[in-house]
Scaffold this motif. Structure first.
Motif, mmCIF file in Angstrom:
data_model
loop_
_atom_site.group_PDB
_atom_site.id
_atom_site.type_symbol
_atom_site.label_atom_id
_atom_site.label_comp_id
_atom_site.label_asym_id
_atom_site.label_seq_id
_atom_site.Cartn_x
_atom_site.Cartn_y
_atom_site.Cartn_z
ATOM 1 N N VAL A 96 -62.262 0.793 30.558
ATOM 2 C CA VAL A 96 -63.226 1.569 31.327
ATOM 3 C C VAL A 96 -63.613 0.738 32.544
ATOM 4 C CG1 VAL A 96 -65.518 2.593 31.322
ATOM 5 C CG2 VAL A 96 -64.106 2.682 29.269
ATOM 6 N N VAL A 97 -63.458 1.317 33.681
ATOM 7 C CA VAL A 97 -63.741 0.553 34.885
ATOM 8 C C VAL A 97 -65.092 0.965 35.449
ATOM 9 C CG1 VAL A 97 -62.961 0.015 37.213
ATOM 10 C CG2 VAL A 97 -61.301 0.377 35.385
ATOM 11 N N SER A 98 -65.955 0.014 35.637
ATOM 12 C CA SER A 98 -67.243 0.299 36.243
ATOM 13 C C SER A 98 -67.551 -0.807 37.225
ATOM 14 C CB SER A 98 -68.344 0.394 35.188
ATOM 15 O OG SER A 98 -68.465 -0.838 34.531
ATOM 16 N N ASP A 99 -68.184 -0.472 38.305
ATOM 17 C CA ASP A 99 -68.493 -1.428 39.365
ATOM 18 C C ASP A 99 -67.247 -2.183 39.807
ATOM 19 O OD1 ASP A 99 -71.093 -0.687 39.223
ATOM 20 O OD2 ASP A 99 -71.640 -2.287 37.818
ATOM 21 N N GLY A 100 -66.149 -1.556 39.687
ATOM 22 C CA GLY A 100 -64.919 -2.156 40.174
ATOM 23 C C GLY A 100 -64.236 -3.040 39.164
ATOM 24 N N PHE A 101 -64.980 -3.775 38.334
ATOM 25 C CA PHE A 101 -64.338 -4.705 37.405
ATOM 26 C C PHE A 101 -64.132 -4.027 36.055
ATOM 27 C CE2 PHE A 101 -63.863 -8.224 34.470
ATOM 28 C CZ PHE A 101 -63.037 -9.079 35.192
ATOM 29 N N PRO A 102 -62.936 -4.125 35.490
ATOM 30 C CA PRO A 102 -62.667 -3.468 34.196
ATOM 31 C C PRO A 102 -63.590 -3.999 33.097
ATOM 32 C CG PRO A 102 -60.645 -4.280 35.225
ATOM 33 C CD PRO A 102 -61.774 -4.841 36.009
ATOM 34 N N GLU A 103 -64.312 -3.106 32.490
ATOM 35 C CA GLU A 103 -65.344 -3.514 31.539
ATOM 36 C C GLU A 103 -64.791 -4.269 30.332
ATOM 37 O OE1 GLU A 103 -68.568 -1.238 28.758
ATOM 38 O OE2 GLU A 103 -68.114 -0.384 30.728
ATOM 39 N N GLN A 104 -63.587 -3.855 29.904
ATOM 40 C CA GLN A 104 -63.031 -4.493 28.703
ATOM 41 C C GLN A 104 -62.242 -5.765 28.998
ATOM 42 O OE1 GLN A 104 -63.996 -3.601 25.975
ATOM 43 N NE2 GLN A 104 -64.620 -1.450 26.134
ATOM 44 N N ALA A 105 -62.070 -6.086 30.266
ATOM 45 C CA ALA A 105 -61.251 -7.249 30.604
ATOM 46 C C ALA A 105 -62.002 -8.547 30.293
ATOM 47 C CB ALA A 105 -60.879 -7.207 32.080
ATOM 48 N N PHE A 106 -61.286 -9.512 29.794
ATOM 49 C CA PHE A 106 -61.947 -10.782 29.454
ATOM 50 C C PHE A 106 -61.085 -12.003 29.740
ATOM 51 C CE2 PHE A 106 -60.065 -8.901 25.639
ATOM 52 C CZ PHE A 106 -59.192 -9.895 25.240
ATOM 53 N N PHE A 107 -59.812 -11.810 30.076
ATOM 54 C CA PHE A 107 -58.974 -12.976 30.325
ATOM 55 C C PHE A 107 -58.002 -12.681 31.462
ATOM 56 C CE2 PHE A 107 -55.132 -15.493 29.917
ATOM 57 C CZ PHE A 107 -55.618 -16.765 29.728
ATOM 58 N N PRO A 108 -57.746 -13.573 32.405
ATOM 59 C CA PRO A 108 -58.360 -14.901 32.543
ATOM 60 C C PRO A 108 -59.739 -14.870 33.204
ATOM 61 C CG PRO A 108 -56.694 -14.590 34.226
ATOM 62 C CD PRO A 108 -56.657 -13.363 33.372
ATOM 63 N N PHE A 109 -60.210 -13.637 33.611
ATOM 64 C CA PHE A 109 -61.553 -13.543 34.195
ATOM 65 C C PHE A 109 -62.348 -12.491 33.459
ATOM 66 C CE2 PHE A 109 -58.601 -14.285 37.907
ATOM 67 C CZ PHE A 109 -58.790 -15.653 37.938
ATOM 68 N N SER A 110 -63.658 -12.694 33.418
ATOM 69 C CA SER A 110 -64.503 -11.714 32.756
ATOM 70 C C SER A 110 -65.500 -11.093 33.721
ATOM 71 C CB SER A 110 -65.245 -12.364 31.580
ATOM 72 O OG SER A 110 -66.020 -13.449 32.043
ATOM 73 N N ASN A 111 -65.418 -11.429 34.981
ATOM 74 C CA ASN A 111 -66.272 -10.761 35.966
ATOM 75 C C ASN A 111 -65.634 -10.852 37.348
ATOM 76 O OD1 ASN A 111 -67.251 -13.274 37.338
ATOM 77 N ND2 ASN A 111 -68.123 -13.652 35.293
ATOM 78 N N ALA A 112 -66.152 -10.031 38.244
ATOM 79 C CA ALA A 112 -65.552 -9.919 39.575
ATOM 80 C C ALA A 112 -65.689 -11.211 40.374
ATOM 81 C CB ALA A 112 -66.205 -8.758 40.322
ATOM 82 N N ALA A 113 -66.763 -11.947 40.140
ATOM 83 C CA ALA A 113 -66.976 -13.174 40.908
ATOM 84 C C ALA A 113 -65.891 -14.208 40.610
ATOM 85 C CB ALA A 113 -68.351 -13.754 40.589
#
Lengths: 577, 173
Positions: A96-113
């Motif tokens: 699920v993508v919200s605020d541009g960054f995929p909500e379920q993503a966690f590797f290698p990054f867990s946030n847009a910054a």
């Protein structure tokens, strides 16, 4: 000079030449690690052969072989991006993508910054693998899930901004798919959102992907197969740390579901990954796995409460509570390679000198400064292990570094680092010929009179108690922890907690165990499910323990908690609070 | 609680290797280095021997057997490596590091170098026997076991080796 005298003289000259030449040979410190790696590799090969010979279910092997052929075979070394077909069953997670960054993503990054930071650095060629979904999948599976380098990326199927990467490993000569890693693309980075089992039968039905949960977490899924058993792990998402682990009971053959309750210490990040795996019936190695994100409802009460010190790269390094290196202690590299460190009363005590023969014990303010010599081993001896109390009582075990070995080959010393009220007897116990030999640190008991140590006698060992005032070992009943059975494990590290309790860590053959000796009885405090060799142990006033193994990994466990591996980046040989 | 040497206290191969490594790795690497004159190759050889010992642990069991097996394996593997090395390393042999000259002094270094050079020029068996006798401090029986020869042959090789060294070095004294 007679003929015999000339021969004796020649023998003396030869002996001296051999001894001094040999003395110049300094083996590297990674010998055991290399041996263990090669033994482990050999085991992998061995396990392959046995099932092929004895496995009753030839069908299983055949099915694996067929499966291997059906999947595009790219080997396990490098990820290949190509059209391929998608053998993926229904993905576990629909990102699920919200605020541009995929909500379920966690590797290698867990946030847009984090991703943005990489974008800036990637212009300079930094970590280009992050833009390759196959390489990202391999890195995650190998370095973070710790399934080993034998699992590699096979087919990569890309549809728009989503990718499915088949992870596979070789069994009986064919590549066998073990999972489909799901990724989404965010700007130029490919991000892992989860994985589903390659055959589609190992499914997590609870908790739902991305659901919140806390320890103990019940993980369950529909049953399948015959005589199956799954390993359930809760892992940190941003480090390779294992937060908790449990096994399901046997299931299959009509069992409607499997489940396991996992106790764990949540990481500070507030989320982690649930990983469920089963073993291959063909060789006992990884068969299939599935993984998904889980959000923790509360942060760990013990995580990141206090940092510690350790020896890494031959200097004393500060580590934060999560295990991240925070910089070396100034002055710790002034006298050669540091071998071991202990913190007592705001002072760091450490041994240093040549790598093979650290002959001097130094003291250094914990904040850094100029090291002062606190004790010196006898000429030709190196300090192998030591303990210092806040009162300045010192005990150390020195062993000869020269050949031929002198008599005694080793000594256990009792000294004072600085003058304290009530002068303490200074003396030593001789170890004429090792074994018996002390392994790990000798440690002071709270009475300031007795010193406990693990003594190895060839292949066996025992906990011994020495009386520093009389320079002798208390016999009989030398074991300071009555019912502790040294035959059950190979003790490698000993420590005294601030409350005076004796702790020790051993290798059981399949795991590392940390025990304390409470009222003379051994209590297992925690078990680390890794067949490592304990090397250094430290315990703080709350009962939180740090354990470094001989591979340089560091583990931490709070009282009543589950041990987790810290992200120290390896190579830590000694730890102290 | 079992006493330290309780017969039921089964030692796994993993535990045994750790124990053997702790007690003997350094000296075995030095033994191999004396036979090979190459520290890196010596480490490889000894690590090979440890891995082989691990694989053979079920047969060995007894730690004394394990050490003898390890030592024999190190000598045999050093010999094989040396044969191979003689072909390959004629181009660029990798010498062992020198001992700190400050500690040993120039005269000592010259003496040591002369003895080691003379030792390297001996026939292989004599060299192995002398290294095992005068560096590893093994008995004739232990050397015979490690090299797979008789005690009489050990005595003979040792005697001839010492005589050859003496003859080679005496003009230099």
């Amino acid at each position: 000079m007679s003929h015999d005298d000339r021969d004796l003289d020649m023998e003396r000259r030869l002996r001296e030449a051999l001894a001094s030449t040999a003395e110049a040979v300094q083996p590297g410190g990674d010998g055991l690690m290399r041996i263990q790696q090669r033994v482990a590799e050999g085991r992998g090969r061995d396990r392959w052969l046995r099932p092929a010979l004895v496995l009753g279910s030839v069908v299983v092997v055949a099915a694996i072989a067929v499966g291997g052929v059906a999947i595009a075979r790219h080997g396990t070394g490098a990820a290949k991006v190509g059209p391929g077909h998608s053998p993926s069953p229904t993905p576990t997670i629909n990102p699920v993508v919200s605020d541009g960054f995929p909500e379920q993503a966690f590797f290698p990054f867990s946030n847009a910054a984090e991703e943005a930071s990489w974008e800036q650095q990637s212009a300079g060629g930094h970590s280009p693998w992050i833009s390759d979904p196959g390489a990202v999948s391999e890195s995650w599976v190998d370095n973070y899930l710790k399934f080993g380098a034998g699992v590699g990326a096979g087919t990569v199927s890309i549809t728009g901004t989503s990718a499915d990467v088949t992870m596979q490993r070789a069994i009986a000569g064919s590549e066998h798919p073990v999972a489909i890693v799901h990724l989404v693309k965010f700007h130029h980075a490919w991000l892992v959102t989860g994985a589903s089992s390659a055959q589609g039968d190992l499914v997590i039905s609870s908790p739902a992907p991305g659901a919140t949960g806390n320890s103990p977490l019940t993980v369950s899924g529909p049953g399948f197969g015959v005589d199956e058993r799954a390993n359930v792990e809760v892992r940190d998402a941003e480090t390779p740390a294992l937060l908790g682990q449990a096994k399901t009971g046997m299931f299959g053959g009509g069992t409607s579901q499997w489940s396991a309750s996992v106790s764990f210490t949540p990481s500070d990040e507030g989320f982690g990954v649930v990983v469920v795996s089963i073993a291959s019936p063909a060789d006992g190695g990884l068969g299939e796995f599935t993984a998904q994100k889980v959000v923790f409802t509360t942060a760990s009460p013990v995580a990141k409460t206090a940092g510690f010190y350790g020896v890494q790269g031959g200097v004393i390094e500060r580590f934060d509570a999560g295990g991240a290196p925070a910089g070396p202690v100034a002055g710790s590299s002034a006298h050669g390679t540091v071998a071991e460190v202990h913190h007592a009363g705001g002072t760091l005590y450490f041994t240093a000198g040549t790598t093979d023969c650290p002959s001097t014990l130094y003291s250094l303010p914990a904040g850094g400064g100029t090291p002062l010599s606190a004790a010196q081993a006898d000429q030709g001896y190196g300090i192998e292990g030591f303990d210092v109390t806040t009162d300045g009582l010192l005990t150390y075990y020195e062993r000869s570094c020269t050949r031929p070995m002198p008599d005694p080959q080793a000594k256990l010393w009792f000294e004072v680092v600085r003058q304290t009220p009530g002068a303490h007897t200074t003396g030593y116990i001789s170890f004429p010929s090792e074994p018996p030999a002390i392994v790990g640190d000798p440690v002071w008991e709270a009475d300031g009179t007795h010193v406990d140590a693990f003594v190895r006698t060839g292949m066996q060992g025992y906990l011994a108690r020495y009386d520093s005032t009389h320079g002798n070992k208390t016999m009989p009943g030398a074991v300071p922890c009555g019912q502790y059975d040294p035959a059950t494990q190979l003790t490698g590290a000993v420590a005294t907690a601030p409350d005076g309790t004796l702790w020790f860590a051993g290798q059981t053959g399949s795991s590392m165990q940390v025990l304390s000796c409470d009222a003379g009885q051994p209590t297992v405090r925690f078990t680390i499910p890794v067949n490592g060799t304990p090397q250094s142990l430290a315990v703080d006033s709350s009962g939180t323990a740090l354990l470094a193994d001989s591979d340089g990994n560091v583990w931490r466990a709070a009282a009543g908690g589950t041990p987790s591996e810290l992200s120290t980046k390896g190579g830590v040989s000694s730890v102290t609070w | 609680m079992n006493p330290p040497n309780h017969p039921d206290a089964v030692v796994t191969a993993d535990e045994a290797i750790v124990g053997l490594y702790s007690a003997h790795y350094r000296s075995l690497v030095r033994l191999a280095a004396l036979l090979l004159h190459d520290t890196a190759a010596a480490e490889d050889v000894v690590q090979d021997a440890f891995v082989a010992t691990h694989h053979s642990w079920r047969r060995l069991r007894d730690p004394e057997n394990a050490l003898a097996y390890l030592r024999q394996s190190v000598v045999n593997r050093s010999r094989s490596r040396l044969r191979h090395q003689k072909v390959e390393d004629r181009k660029a042999p990798r010498p062992m590091p020198d001992a700190p000259s400050a500690e040993y002094g120039a005269l000592h270094a010259v003496e040591r170098s002369a003895v080691m050079t003379a030792l390297r020029d001996l026939p292989r068996r004599q060299r192995e026997v002398l290294v095992l006798r005068y560096y590893s401090d093994l008995s004739e029986a232990q050397i015979a076991d490690a090299l797979g020869i008789s005690s009489g042959a050990v005595k003979s090789h040792a005697s001839r080796g010492i005589a050859a060294l003496r003859d080679s070095l005496e003009p230099q004294r």
